[in-house]
Design a protein around this motif. Structure first.
Motif, PDB file in Angstrom:
ATOM      1  N   ALA A  76       0.821  -1.209   0.000  1.00  0.00           N
ATOM      2  CA  ALA A  76       0.000   0.000   0.000  1.00  0.00           C
ATOM      3  C   ALA A  76       0.853   1.257   0.000  1.00  0.00           C
ATOM      4  CB  ALA A  76      -0.938  -0.008   1.204  1.00  0.00           C
ATOM      5  N   ARG A  77       2.070   1.178   0.563  1.00  0.00           N
ATOM      6  CA  ARG A  77       2.953   2.354   0.608  1.00  0.00           C
ATOM      7  C   ARG A  77       3.665   2.592  -0.716  1.00  0.00           C
ATOM      8  NH1 ARG A  77       4.440   0.112   5.730  1.00  0.00           N
ATOM      9  NH2 ARG A  77       6.334  -0.761   4.797  1.00  0.00           N
ATOM     10  N   ALA A  78       3.753   1.572  -1.551  1.00  0.00           N
ATOM     11  CA  ALA A  78       4.577   1.649  -2.755  1.00  0.00           C
ATOM     12  C   ALA A  78       3.815   2.231  -3.938  1.00  0.00           C
ATOM     13  CB  ALA A  78       5.097   0.260  -3.109  1.00  0.00           C
ATOM     14  N   GLU A  79       4.516   3.015  -4.725  1.00  0.00           N
ATOM     15  CA  GLU A  79       3.962   3.519  -5.972  1.00  0.00           C
ATOM     16  C   GLU A  79       4.391   2.666  -7.158  1.00  0.00           C
ATOM     17  OE1 GLU A  79       4.180   7.640  -6.644  1.00  0.00           O
ATOM     18  OE2 GLU A  79       3.399   8.158  -4.670  1.00  0.00           O
ATOM     19  N   VAL A  80       5.435   1.869  -6.963  1.00  0.00           N
ATOM     20  CA  VAL A  80       5.925   0.970  -8.009  1.00  0.00           C
ATOM     21  C   VAL A  80       6.154  -0.399  -7.390  1.00  0.00           C
ATOM     22  CG1 VAL A  80       7.690   0.535  -9.755  1.00  0.00           C
ATOM     23  CG2 VAL A  80       7.104   2.896  -9.153  1.00  0.00           C
ATOM     24  N   LEU A  81       5.681  -1.436  -8.056  1.00  0.00           N
ATOM     25  CA  LEU A  81       5.894  -2.814  -7.636  1.00  0.00           C
ATOM     26  C   LEU A  81       6.847  -3.457  -8.650  1.00  0.00           C
ATOM     27  CD1 LEU A  81       4.709  -4.696  -5.389  1.00  0.00           C
ATOM     28  CD2 LEU A  81       3.162  -5.576  -7.143  1.00  0.00           C
ATOM     29  N   VAL A  82       7.981  -3.961  -8.166  1.00  0.00           N
ATOM     30  CA  VAL A  82       8.972  -4.606  -9.035  1.00  0.00           C
ATOM     31  C   VAL A  82       8.993  -6.101  -8.728  1.00  0.00           C
ATOM     32  CG1 VAL A  82      11.399  -4.717  -9.716  1.00  0.00           C
ATOM     33  CG2 VAL A  82      10.380  -2.510  -9.118  1.00  0.00           C
ATOM     34  N   LEU A  83       8.855  -6.911  -9.762  1.00  0.00           N
ATOM     35  CA  LEU A  83       8.881  -8.368  -9.624  1.00  0.00           C
ATOM     36  C   LEU A  83      10.232  -8.854 -10.122  1.00  0.00           C
ATOM     37  CD1 LEU A  83       5.362  -9.049 -11.191  1.00  0.00           C
ATOM     38  CD2 LEU A  83       5.914  -8.361  -8.838  1.00  0.00           C
ATOM     39  N   LEU A  84      11.068  -9.335  -9.213  1.00  0.00           N
ATOM     40  CA  LEU A  84      12.439  -9.733  -9.529  1.00  0.00           C
ATOM     41  C   LEU A  84      12.599 -11.226  -9.268  1.00  0.00           C
ATOM     42  CD1 LEU A  84      15.444  -9.150 -10.162  1.00  0.00           C
ATOM     43  CD2 LEU A  84      15.704  -8.445  -7.762  1.00  0.00           C
ATOM     44  N   PHE A  85      12.860 -11.999 -10.338  1.00  0.00           N
ATOM     45  CA  PHE A  85      12.934 -13.452 -10.153  1.00  0.00           C
ATOM     46  C   PHE A  85      13.571 -14.137 -11.357  1.00  0.00           C
ATOM     47  CE2 PHE A  85       8.911 -12.483 -12.231  1.00  0.00           C
ATOM     48  CZ  PHE A  85       8.804 -13.445 -13.228  1.00  0.00           C
ATOM     49  N   PRO A  86      14.083 -15.368 -11.153  1.00  0.00           N
ATOM     50  CA  PRO A  86      14.483 -16.218 -12.278  1.00  0.00           C
ATOM     51  C   PRO A  86      13.280 -17.022 -12.746  1.00  0.00           C
ATOM     52  CG  PRO A  86      15.111 -17.260 -10.222  1.00  0.00           C
ATOM     53  CD  PRO A  86      14.451 -15.958  -9.847  1.00  0.00           C
ATOM     54  N   VAL A  87      13.183 -17.232 -14.038  1.00  0.00           N
ATOM     55  CA  VAL A  87      12.076 -18.009 -14.584  1.00  0.00           C
ATOM     56  C   VAL A  87      12.269 -19.481 -14.253  1.00  0.00           C
ATOM     57  CG1 VAL A  87      10.904 -18.729 -16.702  1.00  0.00           C
ATOM     58  CG2 VAL A  87      11.665 -16.353 -16.437  1.00  0.00           C
ATOM     59  N   HIS A  88      11.241 -20.090 -13.656  1.00  0.00           N
ATOM     60  CA  HIS A  88      11.251 -21.514 -13.306  1.00  0.00           C
ATOM     61  C   HIS A  88      10.072 -22.194 -14.000  1.00  0.00           C
ATOM     62  CE1 HIS A  88      13.750 -21.356  -9.307  1.00  0.00           C
ATOM     63  NE2 HIS A  88      14.402 -20.891 -10.356  1.00  0.00           N
ATOM     64  N   TRP A  89      10.342 -23.122 -14.884  1.00  0.00           N
ATOM     65  CA  TRP A  89       9.277 -23.852 -15.559  1.00  0.00           C
ATOM     66  C   TRP A  89       8.211 -22.893 -16.110  1.00  0.00           C
ATOM     67  CZ3 TRP A  89       9.320 -28.294 -17.780  1.00  0.00           C
ATOM     68  CH2 TRP A  89      10.157 -29.312 -17.325  1.00  0.00           C
ATOM     69  N   TYR A  90       8.670 -21.914 -16.869  1.00  0.00           N
ATOM     70  CA  TYR A  90       7.797 -20.993 -17.605  1.00  0.00           C
ATOM     71  C   TYR A  90       6.986 -20.062 -16.703  1.00  0.00           C
ATOM     72  CZ  TYR A  90       9.086 -24.475 -21.027  1.00  0.00           C
ATOM     73  OH  TYR A  90       9.812 -25.326 -21.808  1.00  0.00           O
ATOM     74  N   GLY A  91       7.439 -19.857 -15.507  1.00  0.00           N
ATOM     75  CA  GLY A  91       6.762 -18.930 -14.611  1.00  0.00           C
ATOM     76  C   GLY A  91       7.690 -18.486 -13.504  1.00  0.00           C
ATOM     77  N   ALA A  92       7.104 -17.873 -12.489  1.00  0.00           N
ATOM     78  CA  ALA A  92       7.881 -17.390 -11.353  1.00  0.00           C
ATOM     79  C   ALA A  92       8.011 -18.471 -10.289  1.00  0.00           C
ATOM     80  CB  ALA A  92       7.192 -16.165 -10.762  1.00  0.00           C
ATOM     81  N   PRO A  93       9.005 -18.373  -9.411  1.00  0.00           N
ATOM     82  CA  PRO A  93       9.092 -19.289  -8.267  1.00  0.00           C
ATOM     83  C   PRO A  93       7.790 -19.268  -7.462  1.00  0.00           C
ATOM     84  CG  PRO A  93      11.129 -18.055  -8.489  1.00  0.00           C
ATOM     85  CD  PRO A  93      10.157 -17.446  -9.464  1.00  0.00           C
ATOM     86  N   ALA A  94       7.504 -20.374  -6.820  1.00  0.00           N
ATOM     87  CA  ALA A  94       6.187 -20.581  -6.203  1.00  0.00           C
ATOM     88  C   ALA A  94       5.821 -19.527  -5.174  1.00  0.00           C
ATOM     89  CB  ALA A  94       6.149 -21.964  -5.553  1.00  0.00           C
ATOM     90  N   LEU A  95       6.793 -19.018  -4.427  1.00  0.00           N
ATOM     91  CA  LEU A  95       6.454 -18.093  -3.352  1.00  0.00           C
ATOM     92  C   LEU A  95       5.990 -16.747  -3.893  1.00  0.00           C
ATOM     93  CD1 LEU A  95       6.198 -17.928  -0.340  1.00  0.00           C
ATOM     94  CD2 LEU A  95       8.597 -17.241  -0.183  1.00  0.00           C
ATOM     95  N   LEU A  96       6.469 -16.342  -5.052  1.00  0.00           N
ATOM     96  CA  LEU A  96       5.966 -15.102  -5.649  1.00  0.00           C
ATOM     97  C   LEU A  96       4.516 -15.277  -6.087  1.00  0.00           C
ATOM     98  CD1 LEU A  96       6.437 -12.198  -6.489  1.00  0.00           C
ATOM     99  CD2 LEU A  96       7.349 -13.036  -8.664  1.00  0.00           C
ATOM    100  N   LYS A  97       4.212 -16.421  -6.659  1.00  0.00           N
ATOM    101  CA  LYS A  97       2.811 -16.704  -7.021  1.00  0.00           C
ATOM    102  C   LYS A  97       1.935 -16.733  -5.776  1.00  0.00           C
ATOM    103  CE  LYS A  97      -0.651 -18.065  -9.677  1.00  0.00           C
ATOM    104  NZ  LYS A  97      -1.677 -18.478  -8.706  1.00  0.00           N
ATOM    105  N   GLU A  98       2.445 -17.304  -4.690  1.00  0.00           N
ATOM    106  CA  GLU A  98       1.691 -17.336  -3.439  1.00  0.00           C
ATOM    107  C   GLU A  98       1.460 -15.915  -2.908  1.00  0.00           C
ATOM    108  OE1 GLU A  98      -0.287 -18.564   0.030  1.00  0.00           O
ATOM    109  OE2 GLU A  98       0.034 -19.502  -1.917  1.00  0.00           O
ATOM    110  N   TRP A  99       2.457 -15.033  -3.087  1.00  0.00           N
ATOM    111  CA  TRP A  99       2.297 -13.639  -2.658  1.00  0.00           C
ATOM    112  C   TRP A  99       1.112 -13.010  -3.402  1.00  0.00           C
ATOM    113  CZ3 TRP A  99       2.003  -8.657  -4.279  1.00  0.00           C
ATOM    114  CH2 TRP A  99       2.299  -7.646  -3.352  1.00  0.00           C
ATOM    115  N   PHE A 100       1.049 -13.221  -4.702  1.00  0.00           N
ATOM    116  CA  PHE A 100      -0.076 -12.685  -5.476  1.00  0.00           C
ATOM    117  C   PHE A 100      -1.392 -13.284  -4.992  1.00  0.00           C
ATOM    118  CE2 PHE A 100       2.897 -10.687  -8.186  1.00  0.00           C
ATOM    119  CZ  PHE A 100       2.205  -9.832  -9.031  1.00  0.00           C
TER     120      PHE A 100
END
Length: 211
Positions: A76-100
């Motif tokens: 809520a405090r951020a004006e920009v959200l940056v998603l930083l990750f290595p691609v794993h099996w055509y997507g993001a690591p599981a914990l980033l998906k869990e965050w979403f």
């Protein structure tokens, strides 16, 4: 008498030398950062930039149990959200998906995740690396379609949450490029992140591996 139009709190904080709330939240997701050649350096660079809040998800949540209240407050405090990750099996690591899944579920994004403190739309910047060459992500290549096709769900999620999608920064052949190319990629990321955080830095130009 106090002025009729006092300066915003952030401006007062700058004038008085106080800490200013971060304007950029970097969600860093790497399941094994000890062996990371690219993303660990990007995360370390981000952690040293004023106005940037580095959220190392796998370090903070080794049990994979995300503190939703804490993460929503940071977002809520951020004006920009940056998603930083290595691609794993055509997507993001599981914990980033869990965050979403946990933080931006439908009710919250509709009711609260709209305007920033400045009233502007939030922005979302995806920064990803993969081991395959750019030529592998093409019709007839090993992966059959562009990497951006595999990352499209993040763009759509940003859209649904009212965020403006920024041009992603993608790095191919991460295991094979030389140190000079890694240094150039880190420099480009750092310059663009400084700009997003409001620092007076020029926009990086050029590309890596044809990006």
């Amino acid at each position: 008498m106090p002025p009729s139009n006092p300066p915003p709190a952030a401006a007062i904080a700058v004038l008085e030398g106080a800490a200013v709330e971060p304007t950029v939240l970097v969600l860093y997701a790497h399941p094994n950062p000890r062996i990371s050649r690219i993303n660990r350096r990007l995360a370390d660079a981000a952690s040293g930039i004023d106005g940037v809040d580095l959220d190392d998800l796998y370090e903070t949540y080794p049990d994979l149990d995300i503190d939703v209240v804490r993460e929503r407050a940071r977002a809520a405090r951020a004006e920009v959200l940056v998603l930083l990750f290595p691609v794993h099996w055509y997507g993001a690591p599981a914990l980033l998906k869990e965050w979403f899944d946990a933080v931006l579920y439908d009710a919250w994004q509709r009711e609260r995740f709209k305007p920033t403190a400045s009233g502007a739309a939030r922005r979302c910047w995806l920064v990803a690396s993969c081991g395959s060459a750019a030529t592998d992500f093409a019709p007839g290549g090993r992966h059959r379609r562009p990497l951006r096709d595999y990352l499209a769900p993040f763009e759509q999620a940003a859209h649904v949450c009212g965020m403006r999608w920024l041009e992603p920064l993608l790095l191919y052949a991460a295991h094979d490029i030389d140190n000079a190319a890694v240094d150039a990629h880190v420099a480009q990321f750092t310059a663009q992140l400084r700009q997003l955080a409001g620092a007076a830095m020029p926009t990086a130009t050029g590309a890596i591996d044809g990006i």
